[in-house]
Scaffold this active site. Structure first.
Site, PDB file in Angstrom:
ATOM      1  N   LYS A 190       0.836  -1.207   0.000  1.00  0.00           N
ATOM      2  CA  LYS A 190       0.000   0.000   0.000  1.00  0.00           C
ATOM      3  C   LYS A 190       0.868   1.253   0.000  1.00  0.00           C
ATOM      4  O   LYS A 190       1.882   1.299   0.687  1.00  0.00           O
ATOM      5  CB  LYS A 190      -0.895  -0.011   1.254  1.00  0.00           C
ATOM      6  CG  LYS A 190      -1.728   1.241   1.452  1.00  0.00           C
ATOM      7  CD  LYS A 190      -2.479   1.211   2.788  1.00  0.00           C
ATOM      8  CE  LYS A 190      -1.703   1.882   3.895  1.00  0.00           C
ATOM      9  NZ  LYS A 190      -2.468   2.028   5.137  1.00  0.00           N
ATOM     10  N   ASP A 220      -9.890   3.350  10.075  1.00  0.00           N
ATOM     11  CA  ASP A 220     -10.270   4.751  10.278  1.00  0.00           C
ATOM     12  C   ASP A 220     -11.279   5.130   9.186  1.00  0.00           C
ATOM     13  O   ASP A 220     -12.477   4.889   9.315  1.00  0.00           O
ATOM     14  CB  ASP A 220      -9.001   5.607  10.241  1.00  0.00           C
ATOM     15  CG  ASP A 220      -9.245   7.045  10.637  1.00  0.00           C
ATOM     16  OD1 ASP A 220     -10.413   7.435  10.729  1.00  0.00           O
ATOM     17  OD2 ASP A 220      -8.271   7.799  10.854  1.00  0.00           O
ATOM     18  N   GLY A 222     -11.552   3.629   6.410  1.00  0.00           N
ATOM     19  CA  GLY A 222     -11.937   2.374   5.741  1.00  0.00           C
ATOM     20  C   GLY A 222     -11.246   2.201   4.398  1.00  0.00           C
ATOM     21  O   GLY A 222     -11.325   1.126   3.804  1.00  0.00           O
ATOM     22  N   THR A 224      -8.054   1.885   3.428  1.00  0.00           N
ATOM     23  CA  THR A 224      -7.023   0.840   3.351  1.00  0.00           C
ATOM     24  C   THR A 224      -7.657  -0.532   3.146  1.00  0.00           C
ATOM     25  O   THR A 224      -7.273  -1.297   2.261  1.00  0.00           O
ATOM     26  CB  THR A 224      -6.210   0.842   4.674  1.00  0.00           C
ATOM     27  OG1 THR A 224      -5.574   2.110   4.813  1.00  0.00           O
ATOM     28  CG2 THR A 224      -5.168  -0.265   4.704  1.00  0.00           C
TER      29      THR A 224
HETATM   30  C1  R5P Z   1      -1.870   2.438   9.187  1.00  0.00           C
HETATM   31  O1  R5P Z   1      -0.679   2.162   9.171  1.00  0.00           O
HETATM   32  C2  R5P Z   1      -2.849   1.719  10.044  1.00  0.00           C
HETATM   33  O2  R5P Z   1      -2.372   0.475  10.464  1.00  0.00           O
HETATM   34  C3  R5P Z   1      -4.192   1.539   9.352  1.00  0.00           C
HETATM   35  O3  R5P Z   1      -4.005   0.706   8.222  1.00  0.00           O
HETATM   36  C4  R5P Z   1      -4.757   2.868   8.913  1.00  0.00           C
HETATM   37  O4  R5P Z   1      -4.762   3.782   9.969  1.00  0.00           O
HETATM   38  C5  R5P Z   1      -6.183   2.710   8.377  1.00  0.00           C
HETATM   39  O5  R5P Z   1      -6.648   3.940   7.961  1.00  0.00           O
HETATM   40  P1  R5P Z   1      -7.837   4.097   6.913  1.00  0.00           P
HETATM   41  O6  R5P Z   1      -8.947   3.183   7.373  1.00  0.00           O
HETATM   42  O7  R5P Z   1      -8.215   5.556   6.992  1.00  0.00           O
HETATM   43  O8  R5P Z   1      -7.312   3.714   5.568  1.00  0.00           O
END
Ligand code: R5P
Length: 310
Positions: A190, A220, A222, A224
């Protein structure tokens, strides 16, 4: 030993108290008209070991300040020792300078908690294990892996499972779950073009025809998870399940999950978000209260916490 609850996650504090057959210290936590927080302990705690339970979840700044004021009130009320039990340790994601001229909030928050008077910290699935080193007091970092492994063994009958790290940083976590389940590992490559946006570059490992279990510390926005799940499906994954410790679930995260290829999202209750998850059919919440209660009991009795994860 006594337990005090902040206001960020009262249901979890009550469940921990129930597990320990204990009561929460009677307290008043209110706001002045301008928003300043006022903490008052309504019973004597002199000479007691106190565990203050408070997640640094949204509104993160208010909940952090409340935690600091609770620790300060405990210190000034002559508690024998103070353990900050922080189920969700907010501000942990900024744990290094990724680009020049930025702050390292994880270090600042560690300093604030220590300076306020905490003697020990208990938390769950810290964003990065090395944040423990930002403290010069003991830190017990608990893992939700055993809870997730139990749920997977009971509910997912596939014999062809692979654990997925949704980014390189999550490799250790996915490997730990894979070890318990005795299955292999794949990693999603990613990138973040800018904060709050995620982009899948590649998937490292074999996922074709497999039941994929993505494991992460935080969901957070969602982005990722939804992007990772889509990439896995595009590469032939049979189905995608997601296990995440901290359900931050900002903005329209729940809607994104509902409309995604994800079969089921499992989170824990380190953050109180019953209102957000209510009615979401592919979202399930597991309680972390017994694990936290047991850790508190062991700290209190000076017995091993790490034995919980053997
Ligand atoms: C990042 O390194 C964390 O482990 C989570 O993958 C990240 O905070 C998820 O954020 P979001 O849901 O906004 O993509």
């Amino acid at each position: 030993m006594k337990l005090l609850s902040g206001t960020s996650n009262k249901p979890l504090s009550k469940d921990i108290a129930k597990y320990l057959k204990s009561k929460l210290v009677h307290s008043s936590i209110r706001n002045f008209a301008d928003g300043e927080i006022y903490v008052e302990l309504n019973e004597n705690i002199r000479g007691n070991s106190i565990f203050i339970i408070q997640s640094i979840s949204s509104p993160a700044n208010d909940n952090l300040m409340e935690l600091l004021l609770c620790i300060d009130a405990l210190k000034r009320s002559s508690a024998k020792n103070i353990t900050a039990v922080v189920p969700y340790f907010g501000y942990a994601r900024q744990d290094r300078k990724v680009v020049p001229r930025t702050s390292i909030s994880a270090k600042l928050v560690s300093n604030l908690i220590t300076k306020a008077g905490a003697d020990r910290v208990v938390t769950v699935d810290l964003h990065a294990g090395q944040i423990q080193g930002f403290f010069d007091i003991p830190v017990d970092n608990l893992f939700s892996t055993p809870i997730f492994a139990r749920h997977i063994k009971k509910n997912i009958k596939s014999k062809n499972i692979v654990c997925i790290a949704p980014d390189v940083g999550g490799t250790e976590r996915a490997r730990a779950l894979g070890r318990i389940l005795n299955v292999g590992l794949a990693i999603v490559d990613k990138r973040r073009p800018k904060p709050g946006q995620s982009q899948v570059m590649n998937v490292i490992g074999e996922v074709k025809g497999k039941t994929c279990i993505i494991v992460d510390d935080i969901i957070d926005s969602g982005g990722t998870i939804v992007n990772a799940a889509k990439a896995l499906k595009n590469r032939g994954a049979k189905e995608v399940y997601v296990y995440i410790t901290h359900g931050v679930l900002s903005g329209d995260a729940i809607k994104k999950i509902k409309n995604s290829v994800i079969k089921n999202l499992v989170i824990t209750d380190t953050i109180d978000n019953k209102n957000k998850t209510k009615g979401a059919k592919n979202v399930e919440v597991l309680s972390i209260s017994a694990l936290m209660g047991e850790a508190i009991k062991r700290i209190s009795n000076s017995t091993s916490v790490s034995d919980l994860f053997k």
